[in-house]
Design an enzyme around this catalytic site. Sequence first.
Site, PDB file in Angstrom:
ATOM      1  N   THR A 198      69.005 -17.378 -33.099  1.00  0.00           N
ATOM      2  CA  THR A 198      69.899 -18.956 -33.565  1.00  0.00           C
ATOM      3  C   THR A 198      71.134 -18.321 -33.579  1.00  0.00           C
ATOM      4  O   THR A 198      71.634 -17.278 -34.150  1.00  0.00           O
ATOM      5  CB  THR A 198      69.334 -19.390 -34.681  1.00  0.00           C
ATOM      6  N   ARG A 226      58.231 -28.532 -30.598  1.00  0.00           N
ATOM      7  CA  ARG A 226      58.160 -27.934 -31.636  1.00  0.00           C
ATOM      8  C   ARG A 226      59.847 -27.981 -32.080  1.00  0.00           C
ATOM      9  O   ARG A 226      60.412 -27.686 -31.372  1.00  0.00           O
ATOM     10  CB  ARG A 226      57.612 -26.608 -31.660  1.00  0.00           C
ATOM     11  N   VAL A 227      59.838 -28.225 -33.273  1.00  0.00           N
ATOM     12  CA  VAL A 227      61.119 -28.216 -33.897  1.00  0.00           C
ATOM     13  C   VAL A 227      61.350 -27.276 -35.056  1.00  0.00           C
ATOM     14  O   VAL A 227      60.415 -27.308 -35.861  1.00  0.00           O
ATOM     15  CB  VAL A 227      61.790 -29.556 -34.148  1.00  0.00           C
ATOM     16  N   THR A 249      69.319 -18.339 -39.900  1.00  0.00           N
ATOM     17  CA  THR A 249      68.384 -17.719 -38.882  1.00  0.00           C
ATOM     18  C   THR A 249      67.191 -17.256 -39.390  1.00  0.00           C
ATOM     19  O   THR A 249      67.451 -16.320 -39.973  1.00  0.00           O
ATOM     20  CB  THR A 249      69.501 -16.945 -37.871  1.00  0.00           C
TER      21      THR A 249
HETATM   22  N1  ASP Z   1      65.316 -20.669 -36.780  1.00  0.00           N
HETATM   23  C1  ASP Z   1      65.064 -20.736 -35.463  1.00  0.00           C
HETATM   24  C2  ASP Z   1      63.859 -21.476 -35.272  1.00  0.00           C
HETATM   25  O1  ASP Z   1      62.909 -21.360 -35.920  1.00  0.00           O
HETATM   26  C3  ASP Z   1      65.027 -19.449 -34.840  1.00  0.00           C
HETATM   27  C4  ASP Z   1      66.029 -18.391 -34.898  1.00  0.00           C
HETATM   28  O2  ASP Z   1      66.675 -18.328 -35.909  1.00  0.00           O
HETATM   29  O3  ASP Z   1      66.415 -17.743 -34.033  1.00  0.00           O
HETATM   30  O4  ASP Z   1      64.006 -22.346 -34.271  1.00  0.00           O
END
Ligand code: ASP
Length: 331
Positions: A198, A226-227, A249
């Site tokens: 992210t 999925r979110v 993230t």
């Molecule tokens: N936090 C993000 C998610 O779960 C993944 C990420 O940080 O790369 O969608």
Amino acid sequence: MKSNAVIAIHGGAGTILRASMAPEVETRYLDALNRILAAGQRILADGGSALDAVEEAVRLLEDCPLFNAGHGAVFTSAGTHELDASIMDGRTLEAGAVCCVKRVRNPVLAARRVLEKSEHVLFTGEGAEAFAAAQGLEFVDPAYFHTDARYRQWQLARGEARAMLDHDGATLEAKAAANASADSLPHEPIDPNRKFGTVGAVALDAHGHLAAATSTGGITNKQVGRVGDAPLIGAGCYADDATCAVSTTGSGEMFMRMVAAYDVAAQMKYRGVSLSEASTNVVMEQLPRIDGRGGLIAVDAQGNVVLPFNTEGMYRGYARVGEAPVASIYD
Ligand code: ASP
């Protein structure tokens, strides 16, 4: 203009592939972080708003294939891309977000339009795209989000029929080995199979206002629909001039359950602790209670910046107006 204005960005956290790290690849990541920090810094130096600075930094991160957002986003279990983004203005507490969009080139721009042009906060899927289209935002063919590197990561994840970033040590070791030995795979400084990619930005502007933005493709091989935490205000993104601006993230489900971004602000507000104490508590104590892995970036109204993570590395950096940007990857 006197200023303690500052911007910080992240491009995901995860496990470092020290052994196979090629210096020129590391340089590519650091160059990208520095370039994007400089762009955000310019906006702040010109007296621009924190909101504009974080939007622009995240837009550039979305356009950069090195990071898992926009071009370069990970694949779902159906081989598609579903993108999530959010943005929040600490001055007004206004927020906007979109999730599960498939054709909006820059989801963060859609989130900003939601913040500004809608009475709502979060739009999903088709509704989000209809809103973005009505706002005249740029649409792309879904193939635009495809990169060969993410495609190969998806192939590895599919082999195990589950979403990557489940923390099963043995399986992940095998994955890392497969990755390290496949010549066609890029040797990223942070293991792509153990990375939360992210992107996000937080900023304090010269007028004393805070803002945060977060954008993601989610996690490799995630189920369709999925979110994660990234588009959820309070989980993956939060900003309040009274406390701080935060972008996260990591393992999104855990960040949602801990309401991680808001918890940093809440600890400052209700416990009266510093940004550093609050964010360290969330990342090093609260999230590990439920095996939450990742990190966050945050800035407070005094211009203090923190970038804590509980993984081995996090692509990150910050830039104060009038000073050279500082970007790093490892602990
Ligand atoms: N936090 C993000 C998610 O779960 C993944 C990420 O940080 O790369 O969608």
